[in-house]
Write a protein that holds these residues in place. Structure first.
Motif, PDB file in Angstrom:
ATOM      1  N   ARG A 175      -0.209   5.259  13.390  1.00  0.00           N
ATOM      2  CA  ARG A 175       0.427   6.383  14.083  1.00  0.00           C
ATOM      3  C   ARG A 175       0.913   7.461  13.132  1.00  0.00           C
ATOM      4  N   VAL A 176       1.443   7.074  11.974  1.00  0.00           N
ATOM      5  CA  VAL A 176       2.057   8.031  11.052  1.00  0.00           C
ATOM      6  C   VAL A 176       1.161   8.329   9.852  1.00  0.00           C
ATOM      7  N   MET A 177       0.762   7.297   9.143  1.00  0.00           N
ATOM      8  CA  MET A 177       0.074   7.487   7.871  1.00  0.00           C
ATOM      9  C   MET A 177      -1.379   7.937   8.037  1.00  0.00           C
ATOM     10  N   ILE A 178      -2.006   7.548   9.137  1.00  0.00           N
ATOM     11  CA  ILE A 178      -3.425   7.861   9.322  1.00  0.00           C
ATOM     12  C   ILE A 178      -3.645   8.928  10.396  1.00  0.00           C
ATOM     13  N   ASP A 179      -3.151   8.680  11.617  1.00  0.00           N
ATOM     14  CA  ASP A 179      -3.424   9.584  12.741  1.00  0.00           C
ATOM     15  C   ASP A 179      -2.382  10.675  12.925  1.00  0.00           C
ATOM     16  N   GLY A 180      -1.298  10.632  12.175  1.00  0.00           N
ATOM     17  CA  GLY A 180      -0.217  11.592  12.367  1.00  0.00           C
ATOM     18  C   GLY A 180      -0.610  13.018  12.037  1.00  0.00           C
ATOM     19  N   VAL A 181       0.245  13.952  12.453  1.00  0.00           N
ATOM     20  CA  VAL A 181       0.007  15.379  12.197  1.00  0.00           C
ATOM     21  C   VAL A 181      -0.140  15.651  10.711  1.00  0.00           C
ATOM     22  N   SER A 182       0.611  14.923   9.887  1.00  0.00           N
ATOM     23  CA  SER A 182       0.515  15.065   8.431  1.00  0.00           C
ATOM     24  C   SER A 182      -0.177  13.862   7.808  1.00  0.00           C
ATOM     25  N   GLY A 183      -0.885  13.082   8.626  1.00  0.00           N
ATOM     26  CA  GLY A 183      -1.541  11.873   8.147  1.00  0.00           C
ATOM     27  C   GLY A 183      -2.855  12.138   7.432  1.00  0.00           C
ATOM     28  N   ALA A 215       0.947  -0.646  13.587  1.00  0.00           N
ATOM     29  CA  ALA A 215       0.973   0.487  14.511  1.00  0.00           C
ATOM     30  C   ALA A 215       1.537   1.730  13.831  1.00  0.00           C
ATOM     31  N   ASP A 216       2.550   1.548  12.988  1.00  0.00           N
ATOM     32  CA  ASP A 216       3.121   2.680  12.267  1.00  0.00           C
ATOM     33  C   ASP A 216       2.151   3.237  11.233  1.00  0.00           C
ATOM     34  N   VAL A 217       1.394   2.360  10.596  1.00  0.00           N
ATOM     35  CA  VAL A 217       0.388   2.823   9.629  1.00  0.00           C
ATOM     36  C   VAL A 217      -0.607   3.738  10.344  1.00  0.00           C
ATOM     37  N   ALA A 226      -9.297   2.398   1.694  1.00  0.00           N
ATOM     38  CA  ALA A 226      -7.860   2.189   1.893  1.00  0.00           C
ATOM     39  C   ALA A 226      -7.676   1.158   2.989  1.00  0.00           C
ATOM     40  N   GLN A 227      -6.971   0.078   2.675  1.00  0.00           N
ATOM     41  CA  GLN A 227      -6.723  -0.994   3.639  1.00  0.00           C
ATOM     42  C   GLN A 227      -5.314  -0.881   4.201  1.00  0.00           C
ATOM     43  N   MET A 228      -5.150  -1.255   5.462  1.00  0.00           N
ATOM     44  CA  MET A 228      -3.867  -1.147   6.156  1.00  0.00           C
ATOM     45  C   MET A 228      -3.126  -2.481   6.141  1.00  0.00           C
ATOM     46  N   PHE A 229      -1.807  -2.416   5.882  1.00  0.00           N
ATOM     47  CA  PHE A 229      -0.986  -3.624   5.843  1.00  0.00           C
ATOM     48  C   PHE A 229       0.347  -3.369   6.526  1.00  0.00           C
ATOM     49  N   SER A 230       0.897  -4.443   7.095  1.00  0.00           N
ATOM     50  CA  SER A 230       2.194  -4.377   7.756  1.00  0.00           C
ATOM     51  C   SER A 230       3.238  -5.124   6.927  1.00  0.00           C
ATOM     52  N   ALA A 231       4.438  -4.543   6.834  1.00  0.00           N
ATOM     53  CA  ALA A 231       5.535  -5.208   6.136  1.00  0.00           C
ATOM     54  C   ALA A 231       6.059  -6.404   6.915  1.00  0.00           C
ATOM     55  N   GLU A 232       5.577  -6.585   8.141  1.00  0.00           N
ATOM     56  CA  GLU A 232       5.934  -7.772   8.910  1.00  0.00           C
ATOM     57  C   GLU A 232       5.173  -9.005   8.430  1.00  0.00           C
ATOM     58  N   ASP A 233       4.091  -8.777   7.678  1.00  0.00           N
ATOM     59  CA  ASP A 233       3.231  -9.875   7.245  1.00  0.00           C
ATOM     60  C   ASP A 233       2.945  -9.755   5.743  1.00  0.00           C
ATOM     61  N   PRO A 238     -11.635   9.081  -9.106  1.00  0.00           N
ATOM     62  CA  PRO A 238     -11.435   8.524  -7.770  1.00  0.00           C
ATOM     63  C   PRO A 238     -10.908   7.092  -7.796  1.00  0.00           C
ATOM     64  N   ALA A 239      -9.958   6.833  -6.905  1.00  0.00           N
ATOM     65  CA  ALA A 239      -9.451   5.472  -6.749  1.00  0.00           C
ATOM     66  C   ALA A 239     -10.527   4.610  -6.096  1.00  0.00           C
ATOM     67  N   ARG A 240     -10.431   3.304  -6.333  1.00  0.00           N
ATOM     68  CA  ARG A 240     -11.397   2.388  -5.730  1.00  0.00           C
ATOM     69  C   ARG A 240     -10.803   1.683  -4.512  1.00  0.00           C
ATOM     70  N   ARG A 241      -9.604   1.119  -4.693  1.00  0.00           N
ATOM     71  CA  ARG A 241      -8.957   0.367  -3.623  1.00  0.00           C
ATOM     72  C   ARG A 241      -7.531   0.855  -3.450  1.00  0.00           C
ATOM     73  N   ILE A 242      -7.179   1.173  -2.202  1.00  0.00           N
ATOM     74  CA  ILE A 242      -5.872   1.744  -1.885  1.00  0.00           C
ATOM     75  C   ILE A 242      -5.209   0.886  -0.810  1.00  0.00           C
ATOM     76  N   ALA A 243      -3.928   0.615  -0.976  1.00  0.00           N
ATOM     77  CA  ALA A 243      -3.155  -0.112   0.028  1.00  0.00           C
ATOM     78  C   ALA A 243      -2.270   0.877   0.784  1.00  0.00           C
ATOM     79  N   LEU A 244      -2.321   0.819   2.106  1.00  0.00           N
ATOM     80  CA  LEU A 244      -1.434   1.606   2.967  1.00  0.00           C
ATOM     81  C   LEU A 244      -0.491   0.632   3.653  1.00  0.00           C
ATOM     82  N   VAL A 245       0.792   0.662   3.275  1.00  0.00           N
ATOM     83  CA  VAL A 245       1.747  -0.323   3.780  1.00  0.00           C
ATOM     84  C   VAL A 245       2.830   0.383   4.585  1.00  0.00           C
ATOM     85  N   GLY A 246       2.980  -0.012   5.853  1.00  0.00           N
ATOM     86  CA  GLY A 246       3.988   0.575   6.718  1.00  0.00           C
ATOM     87  C   GLY A 246       4.856  -0.492   7.357  1.00  0.00           C
ATOM     88  N   GLU A 247       5.809  -0.051   8.152  1.00  0.00           N
ATOM     89  CA  GLU A 247       6.718  -0.991   8.812  1.00  0.00           C
ATOM     90  C   GLU A 247       5.939  -1.959   9.696  1.00  0.00           C
TER      91      GLU A 247
END
Length: 295
Positions: free
Chosen positions: A91-99, A87-89, A127-134, A75-84
Motif C-alpha cells: 500500500r505504501v512502499m510500492i503502490d503508494g502515491v510516492s511509492g 499489506a503496508d509494503v 526487490a522482495q517484500m517482507f513483513s515485520a510480523e514474520d 545497479p543493486a542485485r537484491r533489495i529487501a522491502l520491509v514494512g509493518e
C-alpha cells in the motif's frame, strides 16, 4: 524559469523532471559518508506525517536498483522491502502515491510479481517484500540494499532488524535506508547511536504541498500529540536527586524529538490532557509532555 524549460527538447525536459537530485530537499538525500569519513551502513530518515520520508526512501531504492549516481554507483542485485505488514509494503512502499511504481518512468518501471511478492526491474534487479510480523521470513535471503519503512511501528522490531542484518552480505558496501516517525523505541536509539548511521530529520512543514493544502488551525492541531514518555534508563534513579537531574531527562527527550520546556528550579513544564500548561514533579517515572510530530 518557465521560458527556459519551454525551450528544452522533450528528452532533456524528461531527464530534468525525473532527476531526484534536482528536486529533493537536503533532508531527503543521505550524506556521502559518516561524520568520521567512513561509508555509512544505515541512513535513518526521521520525520512526521507528510514530511516526504516515503518519497526519499523510494527514490533511494530507485537509484540503487538502476545504478544512478551518486546514490547508486552500480545497479543493486537484491533489495529487501520491509514494512509493518505485507499489506503496508504494497500500500505504501510500492503502490503508494510516492511509492516505487509511481516514481519510475515507463521505460524503467519494475514489474510487480504478486505471486512471488517481489518487484523485478528491466535490468534484473529484484526487490522482495517482507513483513515485520514474520522475522523468520528474512532467514535465508541475502541482500545488498534494504528499505525499512515505519520501523518504530513494527510489532517485533529487534527480531526483524537482527534477521535483516544477517542477510545484508552482498556487495562491498550493503546499505539500509530506514524511514520512520520518531518514537522512544530502544532499537531506534541503538541505531541512532551507531557510528555507521547517518541521520536526516524531515519536518512536515518542509513539504510545500502540506503548507499550502492544510489550513493553519488544523495544521497546529495536527502537529501536536500528547503521550506518556517513559524515561527509564535515561533518568537513572541514583542521579535523580543530583544537581543535573532536572536537566538530564530534558536532553534525553529532545534526543527523541520531544519538545519540553525545562523549569530547572521547580519541575518540568508540560501540557496536560486538556491542553493546559502544568508543572510536574521531576521524580515521576513517566511524565506527560507535548510531543511534536515535526522535527
Amino acid at each position: 524559469m518557465s521560458a527556459d524549460l519551454a525551450s528544452l527538447d522533450p528528452e532533456t525536459l524528461h531527464f530534468i523532471l525525473s532527476d531526484w537530485q534536482v528536486w529533493a530537499r537536503d533532508d531527503q538525500l543521505p550524506a556521502a559518508t559518516t561524520p568520521g569519513g567512513a561509508d555509512w551502513r544505515v541512513w535513518l530518515i526521521l520525520g512526521g506525517r507528510g514530511a516526504g520520508k516515503t518519497r526519499a526512501g523510494a527514490e533511494w531504492v530507485r537509484a540503487k536498483a538502476l545504478g544512478i549516481p551518486p546514490l547508486g554507483e552500480e545497479p543493486a542485485r537484491r533489495i529487501a522491502l520491509v514494512g509493518e505488514t505485507l499489506a503496508d509494503v504494497r500500500r505504501v512502499m510500492i503502490d503508494g502515491v510516492s511509492g516505487l511504481l509511481a516514481i519510475h518512468g515507463e521505460d524503467e518501471r519494475p514489474e510487480l510479481e504478486v505471486s512471488k511478492s517481489q518487484l523485478v526491474w528491466p535490468n534484473g534487479a529484484i526487490a522482495q517484500m517482507f513483513s515485520a510480523e514474520d522475522p523468520d521470513s528474512l532467514r535465508g535471503p541475502q541482500f545488498d540494499t534494504a528499505w525499512c519503512d515505519e520501523l518504530a511501528k513494527w510489532r517485533r522490531p529487534e527480531e526483524t532488524w537482527d534477521m535483516l542484518q544477517f542477510g545484508m552480505r552482498l556487495g562491498e558496501n550493503p546499505a539500509i535506508a530506514v524511514t520512520t516517525t520518531p518514537r522512544p523505541l530502544p532499537l531506534l536509539k541503538t541505531i541512532m547511536a551507531d557510528p555507521a548511521t547517518v541521520i536526516t530529520r524531515a519536518a512536515t512543514v518542509a513539504n510545500a504541498a502540506i503548507r499550502v493544502g492544510i489550513p493553519a488551525r488544523a495544521y497546529r492541531r495536527a502537529r501536536q500529540k500528547v503521550q506518556f514518555v517513559e524515561l527509564k534508563e535515561n533518568w537513572p534513579k541514583h542521579k535523580r536527586d543530583g544537581p543535573s537531574s532536572r536537566e538530564m531527562p530534558c536532553r534525553a527527550l529532545t534526543h527523541y524529538g520531544v519538545q519540553i520546556d525545562c523549569v530547572k528550579s521547580l519541575a518540568y513544564k508540560a501540557i496536560d490532557s486538556r491542553g493546559q500548561p502544568t508543572l510536574l514533579d521531576p521524580s515521576l517515572r513517566a511524565i506527560q509532555v507535548l510531543k511534536f510530530e515535526l522535527w
